[in-house]
Design a protein around this motif. Structure first.
Motif, PDB file in Angstrom:
ATOM      1  N   GLN A  77       0.852  -1.206   0.000  1.00 18.99           N
ATOM      2  CA  GLN A  77       0.000   0.000   0.000  1.00 18.99           C
ATOM      3  C   GLN A  77       0.883   1.250   0.000  1.00 18.99           C
ATOM      4  OE1 GLN A  77      -2.672   0.249   3.384  1.00 18.99           O
ATOM      5  NE2 GLN A  77      -2.698   2.477   3.209  1.00 18.99           N
ATOM      6  N   SER A  78       1.925   1.233   0.842  1.00 14.78           N
ATOM      7  CA  SER A  78       2.845   2.384   0.864  1.00 14.78           C
ATOM      8  C   SER A  78       3.554   2.536  -0.474  1.00 14.78           C
ATOM      9  CB  SER A  78       3.883   2.217   1.981  1.00 14.78           C
ATOM     10  OG  SER A  78       3.306   2.554   3.210  1.00 14.78           O
ATOM     11  N   ALA A  79       3.964   1.415  -1.067  1.00 11.79           N
ATOM     12  CA  ALA A  79       4.652   1.483  -2.376  1.00 11.79           C
ATOM     13  C   ALA A  79       3.740   2.142  -3.410  1.00 11.79           C
ATOM     14  CB  ALA A  79       5.066   0.095  -2.838  1.00 11.79           C
ATOM     15  N   ILE A  80       2.453   1.840  -3.332  1.00 11.03           N
ATOM     16  CA  ILE A  80       1.513   2.456  -4.281  1.00 11.03           C
ATOM     17  C   ILE A  80       1.359   3.943  -3.957  1.00 11.03           C
ATOM     18  CG2 ILE A  80      -0.895   2.486  -5.093  1.00 11.03           C
ATOM     19  CD1 ILE A  80      -0.964  -0.560  -4.528  1.00 11.03           C
ATOM     20  N   GLU A  81       1.143   4.237  -2.669  1.00 12.79           N
ATOM     21  CA  GLU A  81       0.893   5.639  -2.274  1.00 12.79           C
ATOM     22  C   GLU A  81       2.080   6.551  -2.575  1.00 12.79           C
ATOM     23  OE1 GLU A  81      -0.353   5.537   1.816  1.00 12.79           O
ATOM     24  OE2 GLU A  81      -2.270   4.599   1.285  1.00 12.79           O
ATOM     25  N   LEU A  82       3.296   6.003  -2.475  1.00  9.33           N
ATOM     26  CA  LEU A  82       4.496   6.817  -2.734  1.00  9.33           C
ATOM     27  C   LEU A  82       4.825   6.904  -4.225  1.00  9.33           C
ATOM     28  CD1 LEU A  82       6.760   5.453   0.176  1.00  9.33           C
ATOM     29  CD2 LEU A  82       5.606   7.667   0.089  1.00  9.33           C
ATOM     30  N   GLY A  83       4.015   6.256  -5.056  1.00  7.66           N
ATOM     31  CA  GLY A  83       4.269   6.276  -6.508  1.00  7.66           C
ATOM     32  C   GLY A  83       5.359   5.295  -6.927  1.00  7.66           C
ATOM     33  N   LEU A  84       5.832   4.471  -5.979  1.00  5.88           N
ATOM     34  CA  LEU A  84       6.960   3.580  -6.282  1.00  5.88           C
ATOM     35  C   LEU A  84       6.534   2.413  -7.169  1.00  5.88           C
ATOM     36  CD1 LEU A  84       8.452   3.486  -2.665  1.00  5.88           C
ATOM     37  CD2 LEU A  84       9.321   4.770  -4.632  1.00  5.88           C
ATOM     38  N   GLN A  85       5.305   1.953  -6.976  1.00  4.93           N
ATOM     39  CA  GLN A  85       4.815   0.835  -7.795  1.00  4.93           C
ATOM     40  C   GLN A  85       4.723   1.261  -9.272  1.00  4.93           C
ATOM     41  OE1 GLN A  85       3.498  -2.831  -7.558  1.00  4.93           O
ATOM     42  NE2 GLN A  85       4.200  -2.017  -9.513  1.00  4.93           N
ATOM     43  N   GLU A  86       4.204   2.452  -9.477  1.00  6.92           N
ATOM     44  CA  GLU A  86       4.053   2.942 -10.854  1.00  6.92           C
ATOM     45  C   GLU A  86       5.421   3.107 -11.522  1.00  6.92           C
ATOM     46  OE1 GLU A  86       1.568   6.401 -10.957  1.00  6.92           O
ATOM     47  OE2 GLU A  86       1.994   6.661 -13.102  1.00  6.92           O
ATOM     48  N   LYS A  87       6.376   3.626 -10.734  1.00  2.00           N
ATOM     49  CA  LYS A  87       7.732   3.844 -11.249  1.00  2.00           C
ATOM     50  C   LYS A  87       8.371   2.498 -11.608  1.00  2.00           C
ATOM     51  CE  LYS A  87      11.709   6.295  -9.613  1.00  2.00           C
ATOM     52  NZ  LYS A  87      12.295   6.716  -8.359  1.00  2.00           N
ATOM     53  N   GLN A  88       8.213   1.525 -10.720  1.00  2.00           N
ATOM     54  CA  GLN A  88       8.794   0.204 -10.961  1.00  2.00           C
ATOM     55  C   GLN A  88       8.167  -0.439 -12.207  1.00  2.00           C
ATOM     56  OE1 GLN A  88      11.306  -1.288  -9.916  1.00  2.00           O
ATOM     57  NE2 GLN A  88      11.029  -3.483 -10.242  1.00  2.00           N
ATOM     58  N   LEU A  89       6.865  -0.271 -12.362  1.00  2.00           N
ATOM     59  CA  LEU A  89       6.181  -0.853 -13.521  1.00  2.00           C
ATOM     60  C   LEU A  89       6.711  -0.233 -14.819  1.00  2.00           C
ATOM     61  CD1 LEU A  89       4.018  -2.712 -14.691  1.00  2.00           C
ATOM     62  CD2 LEU A  89       2.318  -0.950 -14.224  1.00  2.00           C
TER      63      LEU A  89
END
Ligand SMILES: Cc1ncc(COP(=O)(O)O)c(C=O)c1O
Length: 385
Positions: free
Chosen positions: A268-280
């Motif tokens: 959830q934190s990875a998504i909220e920090l924009g990290l998931q989008e960046k990794q994708l």
């Protein structure tokens, strides 16, 4: 050496050191985002949220679902309702769970032929009668489903609609719609394994089967395994409230609570920090380059009698060899030349499709993919001459 020992006990495969094993359908270690997850974990674990260490709500953590729904709505270009999400520990567990809840030993299910080989193991665990149906470049052939439905109705149909494992093919939008109509008409479930839906490198695939979850026959399964890290063991099922009730009201969930509350809070934190989008975005760039490296080398080196269709995403290239060649029998020769692949028969419920093989471009970096394709092409060329 201690490092070698650790490698053996921490990885689910063991490759001889000089071999380029193009059967490995998982991200290479350089793509596993340790620093990203450290940042997400720090963000998550320094908040006032000790509830993430308690037994979780049956359906999963709502805050996680809310973030995930926002991420999916953006990525899918579809509005996703957080209340329609159920947390799993990945698609494999989701599939096993669905089989446990909705099928009985001896029940018939339909799958694509070929299909994800390891799903066949899950279906075997549940003693299901698996019927493989033919596909073409646009995925499952609807007329073939209709023909089979004239003889028998399955409890469920398992499909990997986008960038399928192993073929890389995608079920067209028209066929998706028709398939859902058939599921309503004949009353069977569609279990859509959408593990590669977000990994498009060229063009945009048809909308996720999540689009059809307002119909109480569709379950759309997603996972963080290919977009963040498989070791997280985290995924989701998106479905209609009627089916959701079946997922949340059973002994395992009553006893242990919702699945994976701790990891889902970090993600959830990875998504909220924009990290998931960046990794994708990063993964899509890397995989596109890897796919191009492998396929260009294959095109340059394979004999004309071997063909493949360029996939727009996912992890795989599916080679068709001349009819008389059995890919499984090529394996010992390939291993002698330090290359490996997954033979087509592994992906078939009846172990046919012998003259096909699957290559993955996810695990290795470009120079190894080029070299692996050259080694494999040399083995095939010798076999055909
Ligand atoms: C089609 C398909 N489904 C499921 C999985 C496994 O998913 P998970 O790690 O979420 O269990 C894979 C992994 O290779 C896959 O290719």
């Amino acid at each position: 050496m201690i490092i070698d020992k650790l490698k053996i006990i921490t990885s689910n495969f063991d490759i001889p050191p000089d071999r380029i094993d193009l059967s490995i359908g998982q991200p290479g270690t350089s793509l596993l985002p340790l620093a990203t997850l450290a940042q997400a974990a720090k963000h998550c674990l320094t908040r006032d949220n000790s509830y993430i260490l308690a037994y979780g709500a049956e359906q999963g953590n709502w805050y996680f679902h809310n973030s995930l729904a926002g991420f999916l709505s953006e990525q899918y270009k579809l509005s996703v309702d957080p209340d329609h999400l159920f947390t799993t520990t990945g698609i494999s567990q989701g599939l096993d769970f669905i089989c446990g809840l909705f099928t009985r030993p001896g029940d018939t299910i339909f799958v694509e032929n070929p299909t994800y080989s390891l799903a066949l193991g899950i279906f075997a665990d549940h003693r299901l009668n698996v019927v493989g149906l033919p596909m073409d470049e646009d995925g499952l052939i609807i007329e073939a489903i209709e023909e089979e439905l004239a003889h028998q109705t399955p409890v469920l149909l398992y499909t990997i609609p986008t960038f399928q494992n192993p073929t890389g093919c995608t079920l067209s939008a028209t066929r998706r719609k028709k398939l859902v109509q058939l599921s309503r008409e004949y009353n069977f479930l569609i279990v859509a394994d959408e593990v590669y839906q977000l990994l498009a490198y060229k063009g945009t695939p048809p909308l996720s089967m999540a689009k059809y979850t307002e119909t109480a026959t569709v379950l759309s399964l997603g996972s963080f395994s290919k977009i963040l890290a498989p070791g997280l063991r985290l995924g989701w099922i998106q479905t209609h409230p009627d089916l959701m009730k079946r997922l949340t009201t059973n002994g395992m969930i009553y006893s242990g609570g919702g699945l994976n509350p701790f990891t889902s809070a970090i993600v959830q934190s990875a998504i909220e920090l924009g990290l998931q989008e960046k990794q994708l975005s990063h993964l899509k760039e890397v995989y596109q380059q890897r796919k191009n490296a492998l396929n260009t080398s294959l095109r340059r080196n394979l004999p004309d009698s071997v063909s493949f269709v360029e996939s727009g995403g996912g992890f795989f290239t599916w080679l068709q060899l001349p009819q008389h060649v059995d890919a499984e029998k090529l394996l010992p020769e390939a291993h002698k030349h330090d290359v490996s692949f997954a033979p087509g028969s592994f992906f078939s419920p009846r172990r046919d499709l012998k003259n096909y093989l699957r290559l993955s471009f996810a695990y290795y970096e470009e120079p190894e993919l080029v070299e692996g394709a050259e080694r494999l092409a040399a083995v095939i060329t010798r076999q055909l001459s």
